[in-house]
Design an enzyme around this catalytic site. Sequence first.
Site, PDB file in Angstrom:
ATOM      1  N   CYS A 433       0.843  -1.202   0.000  1.00 25.65           N
ATOM      2  CA  CYS A 433       0.000   0.000   0.000  1.00 25.65           C
ATOM      3  C   CYS A 433       0.879   1.254   0.000  1.00 25.65           C
ATOM      4  O   CYS A 433       1.468   1.592  -1.026  1.00 25.65           O
ATOM      5  CB  CYS A 433      -0.968  -0.040   1.178  1.00 25.65           C
ATOM      6  SG  CYS A 433      -2.335   1.137   1.020  1.00 25.65           S
ATOM      7  N   HIS A 559      -3.382  -5.016  -0.048  1.00 24.91           N
ATOM      8  CA  HIS A 559      -2.943  -5.597   1.222  1.00 24.91           C
ATOM      9  C   HIS A 559      -2.989  -7.125   1.144  1.00 24.91           C
ATOM     10  O   HIS A 559      -3.964  -7.752   1.573  1.00 24.91           O
ATOM     11  CB  HIS A 559      -3.839  -5.112   2.361  1.00 24.91           C
ATOM     12  CG  HIS A 559      -3.623  -3.699   2.754  1.00 24.91           C
ATOM     13  ND1 HIS A 559      -2.726  -3.314   3.734  1.00 24.91           N
ATOM     14  CD2 HIS A 559      -4.180  -2.545   2.275  1.00 24.91           C
ATOM     15  CE1 HIS A 559      -2.743  -2.000   3.853  1.00 24.91           C
ATOM     16  NE2 HIS A 559      -3.608  -1.504   2.980  1.00 24.91           N
ATOM     17  N   GLU A 561      -1.532  -9.245   2.947  1.00 27.54           N
ATOM     18  CA  GLU A 561      -1.467  -9.906   4.256  1.00 27.54           C
ATOM     19  C   GLU A 561      -2.825 -10.383   4.738  1.00 27.54           C
ATOM     20  O   GLU A 561      -2.920 -11.333   5.533  1.00 27.54           O
ATOM     21  CB  GLU A 561      -0.844  -8.966   5.297  1.00 27.54           C
ATOM     22  CG  GLU A 561      -1.691  -7.762   5.690  1.00 27.54           C
ATOM     23  CD  GLU A 561      -1.466  -6.533   4.818  1.00 27.54           C
ATOM     24  OE1 GLU A 561      -1.764  -5.417   5.283  1.00 27.54           O
ATOM     25  OE2 GLU A 561      -0.990  -6.708   3.681  1.00 27.54           O
TER      26      GLU A 561
END
Length: 599
Positions: A433, A559, A561
């Site tokens: 990001c 993102h 993750e």
Amino acid sequence: MAKYVFVTGGVVSGLGKGITAASLGRLLKMRGLRVACQKLDPYMNVDPGTMSPFQHGEVFVTDDGAETDLDLGHYERFTDENLTRYSNLTSGKVYWNVLNRERKGEYLGQTVQVIPHITDEIKHFIYMGAQNSNADVLITEIGGTIGDIEGQPFIEAIRQISLEQGQKNCLFIHVTLVPYLSGSNEHKSKPTQHSVKELQSLGIHPDIIVTRVDRPLEQSIKDKIALFCNVQKDCVIENNTMDCLYEAPLMLHKHGLDTVVCRGLGLDMADCRESDLNEADCHRSGMESGNAPSASEYPVFKKKTAPGTEGKSGLSDKSADKIPGLVEWEAMVDRIHHPEYHTTIAIVGKYVGLHDSYLSVREALYHGGYENSADVEVLWVDSEYLTEENLDSELPRADGILVPGGFGDRGIEGMILACRYARERNIPYLGICLGMQISVIEYARNVLGIADANSREFAEVGANCVIDLMEEQLTVIRKGGTMRLGAYPCKVMPGTLFEKTYGVPEISERHRHRFEYNNEYRERLVEAGLSVCGTSPDGLLVEAVEVPANRFHIGVQFHPEFKSRPDRAHPLFREFIAASLESSPTGGYPADNDFGGGI
């Protein structure tokens, strides 16, 4: 019809209600049940989106764009079920909805009160969570601690649901602390008794009491809790403090949590064996169910097997009988505790003062380590205090550098320095990001020679904004109105490291950002060596960039993750860790096998 499990907490906060709920979800799913999780937060913010990371930790984003509590990350990682906007509710959102309905006249002039209007709104949300997920069992965690004033409407709402749904359709789990007094060398059950008494005074009688302890609980204390709290003896479940987070489902299964839950809900579920589980997983992990990408969707999601361990789980032949449906999970925990290698990753961010601000990033790094048989050590570096003078002292141990997301101009120059340090030394770099935007700014400044290259977020006038708002965003002034939230498709450019990492031509990833790559600089940056490796399907929005000349230097606007799982690492994190092991000056030296990776 769905059955409901409500998880409350007593004595103190931070006891691990979320991990208990997530672990139960995993155990029930392993028994072949469809499971969904919810978190109800009593605070008055409408959602966590505008809360300080130092107070609340990370904001977890769902596929449908909801900004939610970080516990939802635990739910997704443990249950491998993608959650939705019906998975997190706050007091602020409840009152917001009720007051908007009152202003629109939807209550037809009634006096709007906590009961029934506020509690009805909470109940509606819970029922919608069950309906939209099509779950067999909905697990709902109530945030805070029993006795909190702001939590009372939620407790009243779930009390009413228990009456509406009846016995065998609703079950209450109360998580409490059983402290150990070293002076008298004994556990004390009185705090748990008082917490249960408080809960009973609100009309709820817990069916199961989960006791958080740092050392094994004596049977006499369990019997005492059962007697004074009016539950069966086998419904007092130990929740031991474990070395590794992902041991929790195994530990709670050992103590019988899933067995007594199924009994309490009247679920006559035979223990699933691997053949049953694989069939259920294949059916439920496809794209139509909205689950995280499986190995069949992204070929590179397939697990790596450490050399010489093919076909070996490290478990006895009786493991399948001992822990039904959890053989693979137990094997994963065994790998966590016995890594072959070690690597150090520097997270260079502005919120490192509270590690939970980057909870999903940290966990995804650990997941990448698990699949590379590596213990991942995280080096926390505060970008606000990173300078030219201390770069060589702050980052020399780093085998890889990760710059995560964030907002505002504080600490930005330190991130740019870290990105340059990684690029010039060919140290693996992953920008997420804001970290992707940092890589663009750094490249424009130090390779293209645009000294004032910046983002519109940090320099509103006068600079060469290689990161900028899109034209249609300029007239939107409401906070959050310009955010790109939730899952968006991304076209993967062929012939790139990005493509090699994912192994598919198109992906879907979750976003939470306002500013975008400025296409006015796109041609110059590409010609200078910063490749565009991922775009929106129409090619207009740049989603990912990489430096092909380096071993691993990738920045992504999204993102990743949020979609990583402990038993199936996200490909970006898996390959980032693999590259970091290769770049280590010691070649990823052997790990101390007494120390499990990421614990």
